[in-house]
Design an enzyme around this catalytic site. Structure first.
Site, PDB file in Angstrom:
ATOM      1  N   ASP A  83      -7.073   4.374  -4.519  1.00 34.28           N
ATOM      2  CA  ASP A  83      -7.707   4.257  -3.199  1.00 34.28           C
ATOM      3  C   ASP A  83      -8.300   5.649  -2.960  1.00 34.28           C
ATOM      4  O   ASP A  83      -8.530   6.399  -3.932  1.00 34.28           O
ATOM      5  CB  ASP A  83      -6.685   3.854  -2.116  1.00 34.28           C
ATOM      6  CG  ASP A  83      -7.355   3.407  -0.811  1.00 34.28           C
ATOM      7  OD1 ASP A  83      -7.807   2.265  -0.733  1.00 34.28           O
ATOM      8  OD2 ASP A  83      -7.442   4.213   0.146  1.00 34.28           O
ATOM      9  N   LYS A 111       0.856  -1.193   0.000  1.00 35.65           N
ATOM     10  CA  LYS A 111       0.000   0.000   0.000  1.00 35.65           C
ATOM     11  C   LYS A 111       0.885   1.234   0.000  1.00 35.65           C
ATOM     12  O   LYS A 111       2.023   1.191   0.467  1.00 35.65           O
ATOM     13  CB  LYS A 111      -0.884   0.023   1.259  1.00 35.65           C
ATOM     14  CG  LYS A 111      -2.087   0.923   1.153  1.00 35.65           C
ATOM     15  CD  LYS A 111      -3.243   0.231   0.458  1.00 35.65           C
ATOM     16  CE  LYS A 111      -4.418   1.124   0.228  1.00 35.65           C
ATOM     17  NZ  LYS A 111      -5.589   0.351  -0.226  1.00 35.65           N
TER      18      LYS A 111
HETATM   19  P1  NDP Z   1     -12.968   7.928  -2.929  1.00 37.91           P
HETATM   20  O1  NDP Z   1     -11.883   8.927  -2.756  1.00 37.91           O
HETATM   21  O2  NDP Z   1     -13.529   7.703  -4.272  1.00 37.91           O
HETATM   22  O3  NDP Z   1     -14.179   8.273  -1.956  1.00 37.91           O
HETATM   23  C1  NDP Z   1     -14.001   8.359  -0.580  1.00 37.91           C
HETATM   24  C2  NDP Z   1     -15.321   8.737   0.052  1.00 37.91           C
HETATM   25  O4  NDP Z   1     -15.218   8.615   1.461  1.00 37.91           O
HETATM   26  C3  NDP Z   1     -15.685  10.194  -0.200  1.00 37.91           C
HETATM   27  O5  NDP Z   1     -17.081  10.326  -0.193  1.00 37.91           O
HETATM   28  C4  NDP Z   1     -15.046  10.909   0.980  1.00 37.91           C
HETATM   29  O6  NDP Z   1     -15.607  12.160   1.295  1.00 37.91           O
HETATM   30  C5  NDP Z   1     -15.299   9.910   2.089  1.00 37.91           C
HETATM   31  N1  NDP Z   1     -14.254  10.046   3.086  1.00 37.91           N
HETATM   32  C6  NDP Z   1     -12.929   9.823   2.915  1.00 37.91           C
HETATM   33  N2  NDP Z   1     -12.246  10.085   4.033  1.00 37.91           N
HETATM   34  C7  NDP Z   1     -13.162  10.476   4.929  1.00 37.91           C
HETATM   35  C8  NDP Z   1     -13.074  10.878   6.274  1.00 37.91           C
HETATM   36  N3  NDP Z   1     -11.891  10.915   6.926  1.00 37.91           N
HETATM   37  N4  NDP Z   1     -14.239  11.194   6.900  1.00 37.91           N
HETATM   38  C9  NDP Z   1     -15.426  11.140   6.251  1.00 37.91           C
HETATM   39  N5  NDP Z   1     -15.567  10.777   4.956  1.00 37.91           N
HETATM   40  C10 NDP Z   1     -14.446  10.447   4.320  1.00 37.91           C
HETATM   41  O7  NDP Z   1     -12.379   6.582  -2.316  1.00 37.91           O
HETATM   42  P2  NDP Z   1     -12.887   5.085  -2.538  1.00 37.91           P
HETATM   43  O8  NDP Z   1     -14.354   5.034  -2.733  1.00 37.91           O
HETATM   44  O9  NDP Z   1     -11.996   4.457  -3.541  1.00 37.91           O
HETATM   45  O10 NDP Z   1     -12.495   4.422  -1.134  1.00 37.91           O
HETATM   46  C11 NDP Z   1     -13.411   4.362  -0.043  1.00 37.91           C
HETATM   47  C12 NDP Z   1     -12.972   3.257   0.911  1.00 37.91           C
HETATM   48  O11 NDP Z   1     -12.952   2.004   0.215  1.00 37.91           O
HETATM   49  C13 NDP Z   1     -11.580   3.426   1.505  1.00 37.91           C
HETATM   50  O12 NDP Z   1     -11.570   2.882   2.804  1.00 37.91           O
HETATM   51  C14 NDP Z   1     -10.720   2.554   0.601  1.00 37.91           C
HETATM   52  O13 NDP Z   1      -9.540   2.133   1.250  1.00 37.91           O
HETATM   53  C15 NDP Z   1     -11.672   1.400   0.348  1.00 37.91           C
HETATM   54  N6  NDP Z   1     -11.420   0.577  -0.820  1.00 37.91           N
HETATM   55  C16 NDP Z   1     -11.321   1.119  -2.068  1.00 37.91           C
HETATM   56  C17 NDP Z   1     -11.115   0.303  -3.155  1.00 37.91           C
HETATM   57  C18 NDP Z   1     -11.082   0.836  -4.542  1.00 37.91           C
HETATM   58  O14 NDP Z   1     -10.997   0.029  -5.475  1.00 37.91           O
HETATM   59  N7  NDP Z   1     -11.168   2.135  -4.777  1.00 37.91           N
HETATM   60  C19 NDP Z   1     -10.941  -1.146  -3.014  1.00 37.91           C
HETATM   61  C20 NDP Z   1     -11.138  -1.627  -1.667  1.00 37.91           C
HETATM   62  C21 NDP Z   1     -11.353  -0.775  -0.626  1.00 37.91           C
HETATM   63  P3  NDP Z   1     -14.817  13.516   0.932  1.00 37.91           P
HETATM   64  O15 NDP Z   1     -14.900  13.622  -0.559  1.00 37.91           O
HETATM   65  O16 NDP Z   1     -15.522  14.589   1.653  1.00 37.91           O
HETATM   66  O17 NDP Z   1     -13.407  13.303   1.414  1.00 37.91           O
HETATM   67  O1  2IT Z   2      -7.964  -1.459  -0.721  1.00 41.77           O
HETATM   68  C1  2IT Z   2      -7.903  -1.952  -1.858  1.00 41.77           C
HETATM   69  O2  2IT Z   2      -8.030  -3.165  -2.041  1.00 41.77           O
HETATM   70  C2  2IT Z   2      -7.701  -1.040  -2.985  1.00 41.77           C
HETATM   71  N1  2IT Z   2      -7.639   0.164  -2.791  1.00 41.77           N
HETATM   72  C3  2IT Z   2      -7.549  -1.594  -4.372  1.00 41.77           C
HETATM   73  C4  2IT Z   2      -6.169  -2.147  -4.596  1.00 41.77           C
HETATM   74  C5  2IT Z   2      -5.848  -2.548  -6.003  1.00 41.77           C
HETATM   75  O3  2IT Z   2      -4.677  -2.876  -6.212  1.00 41.77           O
HETATM   76  O4  2IT Z   2      -6.718  -2.554  -6.874  1.00 41.77           O
END
Ligand code: NDP
Ligand code: 2IT
Length: 442
Positions: free
Chosen positions: A165, A125
């Protein structure tokens, strides 16, 4: 003192001031106890000491210039945690809260998640404390290029393959890929989540959210329930939240909430995703605008979505966003199932509360593995110089999520309680990595 307790103490002493990392380690150590106790081979090979210590921790300066011409500096990270079963694989997070503890917890969990997918990917990561909010296109590009200028020397298609992420989506991956290519002069699948014109996979954008709903559906079915007609509360409004909402609605559920770091919306008629996508994916705006555009919606600038009565709760924003009090409210309101879209979104106390109340709880390592699984499929397509159809990738994703559910459920039955999917996911993920580590020697 038992072997697990000894390791726990030494990890805590060596990683003082890293609460998120210790939270993730503690959960794994506690839940894999039946496996460790069953065979001295793990202690003999120091598997726990090795799996809790990253192979490599890279921290670097990221200088960039803002639009006023000022030089700015952020800190970059890449934690290459474990490559026993494949090249390091995991996302990059850009958020002001990023620190070593957060990147290490994410890298540690990624080892087990990636193992659960059944695909050949190790755990890693990275990210930076850079805040993308309010930055211009030029500033984002400048930052991404500078970040990759250093990162490029540490990664490669067979070495370490980063992805998105929080704060990193298609735009940022594009700028980083361009810079990698410029520096290395190779065209290879060094990043995933790429654009479709230069090696990206169809369905990668949707994969985490879709995969989350597929596995929740598997969990409900195993309990004789159907997602159709259920009410769903989702937090976040980013990549994971949006596509979880889309798939839940497609399977006949009604999604009534979404949020961002400023507030949350409740729409009794069901969230209109075209509006959310326009606000978030096109205009990069705030969720508040949803309530200004959709009459049936209300906006709240305090509290959390978990006060809304729902059958399914899908936390899809960030770590520790759902605490004991939120769990108590959800339980009181009759929640049936919880699926973790974000990484470690529930506190330890919240997980304990859900499990004690007999709720169906699918932990992040299993629940959000669809994203990295399709990233691994993107790597396969890049290696083959082929591109599969959306349908092919989505069908594979469905099969992978079903496989993860079965592995998790089988390990829970064998070592814990049949529906203890937290133990099941940790144990199933651990066994494959531990076997590979032992087989390969030190
Ligand atoms: P994005 O940046 O697309 O979206 C994040 C969302 O969460 C936004 O709505 C953001 O609001 C909110 N958010 C982030 N930080 C905070 C905080 N500290 N407090 C409140 N709201 C918060 O990210 P993703 O959708 O990609 O990721 C979301 C989660 O999913 C994370 O935990 C990530 O690690 C996990 N994840 C993502 C994967 C992926 O493929 N993208 C795969 C597996 C897990 P704001 O815009 O106001 O910051
Ligand atoms: O938390 C996760 O699994 C991710 N942000 C996606 C990682 C990836 O390599 O697609």
């Amino acid at each position: 003192m038992s072997y697990i307790e000894e390791v726990r103490e030494s990890v805590a002493a060596r990683n003082a001031g890293q609460p998120e990392f210790m939270q993730a380690v503690d959960e794994v150590l506690l839940t894999i106890k039946p496996v460790i106790d069953s065979d001295p081979v793990y202690k003999h090979n120091a598997v726990l000491e090795r799996i809790t210590e990253p192979d490599r921790q890279i921290m670097f300066r990221v200088p960039w210039t803002d639009d006023k011409g000022n030089m700015r500096v952020n800190r970059g990270y890449r934690i290459q945690f474990n490559n026993a079963i494949g090249p390091y694989k995991g996302g990059l997070r850009l958020h002001p809260s990023v620190n070593l503890s957060i990147i290490k917890f994410l890298g540690f969990e990624q080892i087990f998640k990636n193992s659960l997918t059944g695909l050949p990917i190790g755990g890693g990561k990275g990210g930076s404390d850079f805040d993308p909010k309010g930055k211009s296109e030029r500033e984002i590009r400048d930052f991404c290029q500078s970040f990759m200028t250093e990162l490029a020397r540490h990664i490669g298609a067979d070495v370490d393959v980063p992805a998105g992420d929080i704060g990193v989506g298609g735009r940022e991956i594009g700028y980083m890929y361009g810079q990698y290519k410029r520096i290395k002069n190779v065209y290879e699948g060094v990043l995933t989540g790429k654009g479709l014109t230069y090696g990206g996979s169809l369905a990668r954008t949707e994969a985490t959210g879709y995969g989350l709903v597929y596995i929740v559906d598997n969990m409900l079915r195993a309990d004789g329930k159907d997602i159709k007609g259920m009410t769903v509360a989702i937090s976040g409004s980013g990549n994971v939240a949006i596509y979880a909402a889309q798939k839940a609605a497609a399977l006949g559920a009604k999604v009534v909430t979404m949020s961002d770091s400023n507030g949350w919306v409740y729409d009794k008629n069901g969230i209109n995703l075209d509006v959310v996508r326009d606000i978030k994916e096109v205009k990069r705006g705030r969720i508040k605008e949803y309530a200004e555009r959709v009459k049936s919606a209300e906006y709240h600038d305090s509290g959390k979505v978990w006060v809304v009565k729902c059958d399914i709760a899908l936390p899809c924003a960030t770590q520790n966003e759902l605490d004991e009090n939120d769990a108590a409210t959800l339980i009181k309101n009759g929640v049936t199932a919880i699926g973790e879209g974000a990484n470690m979104p529930s506190t330890t106390a919240a997980i304990n509360a859900f499990q004690s109340a007999g709720k169906l709880f699918m932990p992040a390592k299993a629940a959000n593995a669809g994203g990295v699984a399709v990233s691994a499929l993107e790597m396969s397509q890049n290696s083959q110089r082929l591109a599969w159809t959306f349908q092919e990738v989505d069908d594979k994703l469905k099969g992978i999520m079903k496989g993860i559910f079965e592995k998790t459920s089988d390990a829970a039955k064998a070592y814990a309680k049949a529906t203890d999917y937290v133990s099941g996911a940790n144990i199933a993920g651990f066994l494959k990595v531990a076997q590979a580590m032992i087989a390969q020697g030190v």
